[in-house]
Design an enzyme around this catalytic site. Structure first.
Site, mmCIF file in Angstrom:
data_model
loop_
_atom_site.group_PDB
_atom_site.id
_atom_site.type_symbol
_atom_site.label_atom_id
_atom_site.label_comp_id
_atom_site.label_asym_id
_atom_site.label_seq_id
_atom_site.Cartn_x
_atom_site.Cartn_y
_atom_site.Cartn_z
ATOM 1 N N TYR A 102 -2.596 1.132 15.487
ATOM 2 C CA TYR A 102 -4.508 1.806 15.275
ATOM 3 C C TYR A 102 -5.074 1.617 16.304
ATOM 4 O O TYR A 102 -5.435 0.736 16.790
ATOM 5 C CB TYR A 102 -5.260 1.945 13.665
ATOM 6 C CG TYR A 102 -6.270 2.911 13.580
ATOM 7 C CD1 TYR A 102 -5.983 3.977 13.454
ATOM 8 C CD2 TYR A 102 -7.424 2.591 12.985
ATOM 9 C CE1 TYR A 102 -8.136 4.987 14.096
ATOM 10 C CE2 TYR A 102 -8.745 3.123 12.404
ATOM 11 C CZ TYR A 102 -9.020 4.476 13.585
ATOM 12 O OH TYR A 102 -10.076 5.532 13.031
ATOM 13 N N ARG B 243 4.098 -13.189 27.178
ATOM 14 C CA ARG B 243 2.955 -14.294 27.154
ATOM 15 C C ARG B 243 2.816 -14.866 28.634
ATOM 16 O O ARG B 243 4.013 -15.196 28.937
ATOM 17 C CB ARG B 243 3.261 -15.457 25.693
ATOM 18 C CG ARG B 243 4.264 -16.342 26.370
ATOM 19 C CD ARG B 243 4.731 -16.658 25.091
ATOM 20 N NE ARG B 243 6.173 -17.622 25.498
ATOM 21 C CZ ARG B 243 7.247 -17.926 23.825
ATOM 22 N NH1 ARG B 243 6.191 -17.747 23.170
ATOM 23 N NH2 ARG B 243 7.945 -18.646 24.391
ATOM 24 N N LYS C 99 2.361 -0.776 4.191
ATOM 25 C CA LYS C 99 1.427 0.373 4.355
ATOM 26 C C LYS C 99 2.532 1.836 5.064
ATOM 27 O O LYS C 99 2.885 1.693 6.401
ATOM 28 C CB LYS C 99 -0.310 0.426 4.560
ATOM 29 C CG LYS C 99 -0.983 2.227 4.166
ATOM 30 C CD LYS C 99 -0.864 3.247 5.427
ATOM 31 C CE LYS C 99 -1.354 2.359 6.657
ATOM 32 N NZ LYS C 99 -0.989 3.796 7.899
ATOM 33 N N TYR D 85 1.139 -7.733 8.741
ATOM 34 C CA TYR D 85 1.034 -6.471 8.337
ATOM 35 C C TYR D 85 1.937 -6.041 9.118
ATOM 36 O O TYR D 85 2.159 -5.257 10.126
ATOM 37 C CB TYR D 85 -0.234 -6.765 8.757
ATOM 38 C CG TYR D 85 -0.633 -5.287 8.836
ATOM 39 C CD1 TYR D 85 -0.611 -4.833 7.561
ATOM 40 C CD2 TYR D 85 -1.185 -4.698 10.111
ATOM 41 C CE1 TYR D 85 -1.248 -3.001 7.169
ATOM 42 C CE2 TYR D 85 -1.572 -2.932 10.403
ATOM 43 C CZ TYR D 85 -1.467 -2.393 8.576
ATOM 44 O OH TYR D 85 -1.150 -1.127 8.483
ATOM 45 N N ALA E 33 7.699 -16.009 19.549
ATOM 46 C CA ALA E 33 6.734 -16.453 19.178
ATOM 47 C C ALA E 33 5.813 -16.365 20.192
ATOM 48 O O ALA E 33 5.566 -16.901 21.615
ATOM 49 C CB ALA E 33 6.727 -17.634 19.147
ATOM 50 N N HIS F 167 5.697 -14.321 4.898
ATOM 51 C CA HIS F 167 3.839 -14.517 4.583
ATOM 52 C C HIS F 167 3.601 -14.357 6.057
ATOM 53 O O HIS F 167 3.488 -14.646 6.753
ATOM 54 C CB HIS F 167 4.048 -15.989 4.701
ATOM 55 C CG HIS F 167 5.331 -16.687 5.346
ATOM 56 N ND1 HIS F 167 5.672 -17.949 4.816
ATOM 57 C CD2 HIS F 167 6.203 -16.917 6.614
ATOM 58 C CE1 HIS F 167 6.577 -18.516 5.906
ATOM 59 N NE2 HIS F 167 6.498 -18.084 7.195
ATOM 60 N N ARG G 105 0.898 -1.574 0.015
ATOM 61 C CA ARG G 105 -0.330 0.422 -0.098
ATOM 62 C C ARG G 105 1.188 1.529 0.164
ATOM 63 O O ARG G 105 1.858 1.148 0.068
ATOM 64 C CB ARG G 105 -0.358 -0.402 1.344
ATOM 65 C CG ARG G 105 -1.949 -0.962 1.401
ATOM 66 C CD ARG G 105 -2.243 -1.302 2.607
ATOM 67 N NE ARG G 105 -3.296 0.025 3.302
ATOM 68 C CZ ARG G 105 -3.807 -0.093 4.002
ATOM 69 N NH1 ARG G 105 -3.760 -1.132 5.123
ATOM 70 N NH2 ARG G 105 -4.158 1.332 4.657
#
Length: 252
Positions: free
Chosen positions: A169, A222, A133, A148, A205, A145, A115
Site C-alpha cells: 500500500y 542491502r 489478507k 505479513y 535476509a 512467524h 483476514r
C-alpha cells in the site's frame, strides 16, 4: 461506580441471559449428537455454522456466520472463525479467521490473524503472529512467524523467513506481490509491490526488494557491512559502569 438498576430491569436482563445461554447450549448439544467433539460450555456456535462429524471444538472457540468446519479438524482453544471454510484435517490454535478459505491439513496458529480473502491449499502452515489478507497460498507453504503477507499470490512449497513483509500500500493504491514455486524469502525481507519473485529464487535476509527477482536468482538489496573500530568503546564504558553500579546495589 455503576448506576444501580431496578429489580424489574435486573430480572429481565437475567432472563435474557438465561434464554441466550439455553439457546447456545441447545446448539452445542445438537452438534455433539451429530458426532462433533465438544467438552466445554465455553464454546459458542452460531445457528448457521456447519461442522462435520469427528471435528473437535476446544474451549473458548467462537464460530460465527456461515462458517463450515471439515471432518477431523481441531479448532481452538480460544479461536474465532467468521464466515469462513476450514477443510478437513486442519488445526486452528488460538487464532482468528475472517471471510477466508483454509485448505485441508493446514496448521494455523497460534496467534495468527487470517483476514478476508485468504485462500490456502493443502498443507499450508501459518504460524505465530502471522497476518494474511487477500492472498492465495499454493500447496505446502510455510510462514512460521512474525510475517505479513497481503495482496499476494504465492506458489507452492515456499518458505518465508521471520519478519517478511509485503509492502502493498502506497497510501493511495494497493499492489500485488507474486512469488513463484519453491522460493526462499529471507528473514526481514521487504517485498515492495508490485514485484515478482521467480520460481526457485531466494531473497537475502534484510533485503528491501523493489525490482523483480528472476527465477533461480538471489535478490540482494542491502549495503555492504562497514565496521568502525573502537566506535562503541566510550559509550560502552558508561553503560558498563551504570550496570555494575546497579548490580552492586542489588547485591547489598
Amino acid at each position: 461506580m455503576q448506576n444501580s438498576i431496578s429489580e424489574q430491569a435486573r430480572a429481565a436482563a437475567l432472563a435474557q441471559l438465561d434464554a441466550a445461554e439455553a439457546a447456545r447450549e441447545d446448539i452445542l448439544v445438537q452438534h455433539i449428537a451429530n458426532g462433533v467433539v465438544i467438552d466445554s460450555r465455553t464454546v459458542q456456535i452460531d445457528p448457521e455454522v456447519v461442522i462435520a462429524p469427528g471435528a473437535v471444538i476446544l474451549a473458548g472457540t467462537i464460530l460465527r456466520g456461515k462458517t463450515v468446519i471439515g471432518a477431523g479438524c481441531v479448532i481452538g482453544p480460544n479461536t474465532l472463525i467468521e464466515d469462513s471454510t476450514v477443510d478437513e484435517g486442519t488445526t486452528v490454535n488460538a487464532s482468528q479467521i475472517y471471510g477466508s478459505h483454509i485448505g485441508p491439513h493446514n496448521n494455523i496458529g497460534p496467534f495468527t490473524h487470517v483476514r478476508v480473502n485468504t485462500v490456502t491449499d493443502y498443507g499450508v502452515h501459518l504460524g505465530a503472529y502471522v497476518e494474511t489478507k487477500n492472498s492465495n497460498f499454493a500447496r505446502g507453504n510455510t510462514v512460521s512467524h512474525l510475517t505479513y503477507i497481503g495482496d499476494s499470490d504465492v506458489g507452492k512449497y515456499c518458505n518465508f523467513g521471520c519478519g517478511t513483509v509485503t509492502c502493498n500500500y502506497d497510501g493511495k493504491d494497493k499492489f500485488r506481490t507474486q512469488i513463484g514455486d519453491y522460493c526462499f524469502i529471507g528473514c526481514n525481507t521487504n517485498l515492495v509491490a508490485p514485484v515478482k519473485v521467480g520460481d526457485g529464487a531466494y531473497t537475502a535476509a534484510g533485503s528491501t526488494i523493489t525490482k523483480d527477482v528472476p527465477a533461480q536468482a538471489l535478490g540482494i538489496a542491502r549495503e555492504r557491512q562497514t565496521n568502525l573500530d573502537g566506535w562503541a568503546e566510550p559509550k560502552m564504558e558508561a553503560y558498563i559502569a551504570k550496570k555494575q553500579k546497579l548490580e552492586n546495589e542489588q547485591s547489598k
